[in-house]
Design an enzyme around this catalytic site. Structure first.
Site, PDB file in Angstrom:
ATOM      1  CD  GLN A 161      -2.907   0.998   2.431  1.00  0.00           C
ATOM      2  OE1 GLN A 161      -2.806   0.099   3.268  1.00  0.00           O
ATOM      3  NE2 GLN A 161      -3.860   1.911   2.480  1.00  0.00           N
ATOM      4  CB  SER A 162       2.025   3.598  -2.299  1.00  0.00           C
ATOM      5  OG  SER A 162       1.058   3.740  -3.322  1.00  0.00           O
ATOM      6  CG  HIS A 191      -6.630   2.607  -2.783  1.00  0.00           C
ATOM      7  ND1 HIS A 191      -5.965   3.096  -1.684  1.00  0.00           N
ATOM      8  CD2 HIS A 191      -5.718   1.933  -3.517  1.00  0.00           C
ATOM      9  CE1 HIS A 191      -4.691   2.732  -1.754  1.00  0.00           C
ATOM     10  NE2 HIS A 191      -4.511   2.022  -2.855  1.00  0.00           N
ATOM     11  CG  LEU A 192     -12.132  -1.915  -2.976  1.00  0.00           C
ATOM     12  CD1 LEU A 192     -13.537  -2.470  -3.233  1.00  0.00           C
ATOM     13  CD2 LEU A 192     -11.303  -2.925  -2.181  1.00  0.00           C
TER      14      LEU A 192
HETATM   15  P1  5GP Z   1      -1.546   1.461  -3.616  1.00  0.00           P
HETATM   16  O1  5GP Z   1      -0.099   1.338  -4.014  1.00  0.00           O
HETATM   17  O2  5GP Z   1      -1.673   2.275  -2.336  1.00  0.00           O
HETATM   18  O3  5GP Z   1      -2.290   0.185  -3.570  1.00  0.00           O
HETATM   19  O4  5GP Z   1      -2.250   2.265  -4.779  1.00  0.00           O
HETATM   20  C1  5GP Z   1      -2.255   3.651  -4.878  1.00  0.00           C
HETATM   21  C2  5GP Z   1      -2.636   3.958  -6.302  1.00  0.00           C
HETATM   22  O5  5GP Z   1      -3.013   5.307  -6.361  1.00  0.00           O
HETATM   23  C3  5GP Z   1      -1.483   3.771  -7.302  1.00  0.00           C
HETATM   24  O6  5GP Z   1      -1.899   2.839  -8.285  1.00  0.00           O
HETATM   25  C4  5GP Z   1      -1.254   5.155  -7.844  1.00  0.00           C
HETATM   26  O7  5GP Z   1      -0.938   5.148  -9.219  1.00  0.00           O
HETATM   27  C5  5GP Z   1      -2.570   5.844  -7.577  1.00  0.00           C
HETATM   28  N1  5GP Z   1      -2.472   7.268  -7.345  1.00  0.00           N
HETATM   29  C6  5GP Z   1      -1.602   7.914  -6.507  1.00  0.00           C
HETATM   30  N2  5GP Z   1      -1.828   9.243  -6.525  1.00  0.00           N
HETATM   31  C7  5GP Z   1      -2.859   9.434  -7.382  1.00  0.00           C
HETATM   32  C8  5GP Z   1      -3.545  10.618  -7.818  1.00  0.00           C
HETATM   33  O8  5GP Z   1      -3.257  11.744  -7.410  1.00  0.00           O
HETATM   34  N3  5GP Z   1      -4.561  10.446  -8.711  1.00  0.00           N
HETATM   35  C9  5GP Z   1      -4.908   9.213  -9.181  1.00  0.00           C
HETATM   36  N4  5GP Z   1      -5.918   9.162 -10.055  1.00  0.00           N
HETATM   37  N5  5GP Z   1      -4.281   8.086  -8.795  1.00  0.00           N
HETATM   38  C10 5GP Z   1      -3.266   8.203  -7.911  1.00  0.00           C
END
Ligand code: 5GP
Ligand code: ZN
Length: 116
Positions: free
Chosen positions: A96-97, A102-103
């Protein structure tokens, strides 16, 4: 409580732009900025919840709204026939980043398994 710096809270409030797919009172879905498949959208609760691990029974109908949000996104973006994947990266080892639940809804090509 919505941390002022949380990017997804800001998207939910339309304070920063996103390509919105659908929205209702509880959830909003939008295209991922860095798509990992031909179709890659995110479904988030409008309320700030850190991760799936913090989604508790007290959140009630939000569970339903999120899962149905993923299904509705798949329909809206034409993934229903071919199939798709719904992912909730959770915590450090989950990759998670962004720490607002989020899904991911991914599809549009055959997806490999297992993930890295
Ligand atoms: P995670 O790594 O937490 O599962 O997914 C975070 C997702 O959020 C990543 O796929 C990244 O590309 C997306 N993301 C990060 N910042 C933004 C943003 O400002 N807008 C959108 N539409 N996506 C974002
Ligand atoms: Zn947030």
């Amino acid at each position: 409580m919505s941390p002022p710096a949380c990017i997804f809270c800001r998207i939910a409030k339309h304070e920063i732009p996103a390509r919105v797919v659908l929205e209702d009172d509880d959830v909003i879905a939008f295209h991922d900025l860095s798509p990992q498949a031909p179709v890659h959208a995110l479904v988030i609760p409008k309320a700030h919840v850190v991760s799936l691990d913090e989604l508790t029974p007290e959140h009630g109908a939000l569970h339903l709204s999120l899962l149905q949000g993923a299904r509705r996104v798949a329909r809206e973006l034409g993934l229903t026939e071919g199939g798709y994947r719904v992912v909730a990266n959770t915590g450090r080892d989950g990759g998670q980043s962004v720490f607002h639940l989020h899904l991911h809804v991914l599809g549009g090509r055959p997806l490999g398994w297992p993930p890295g």
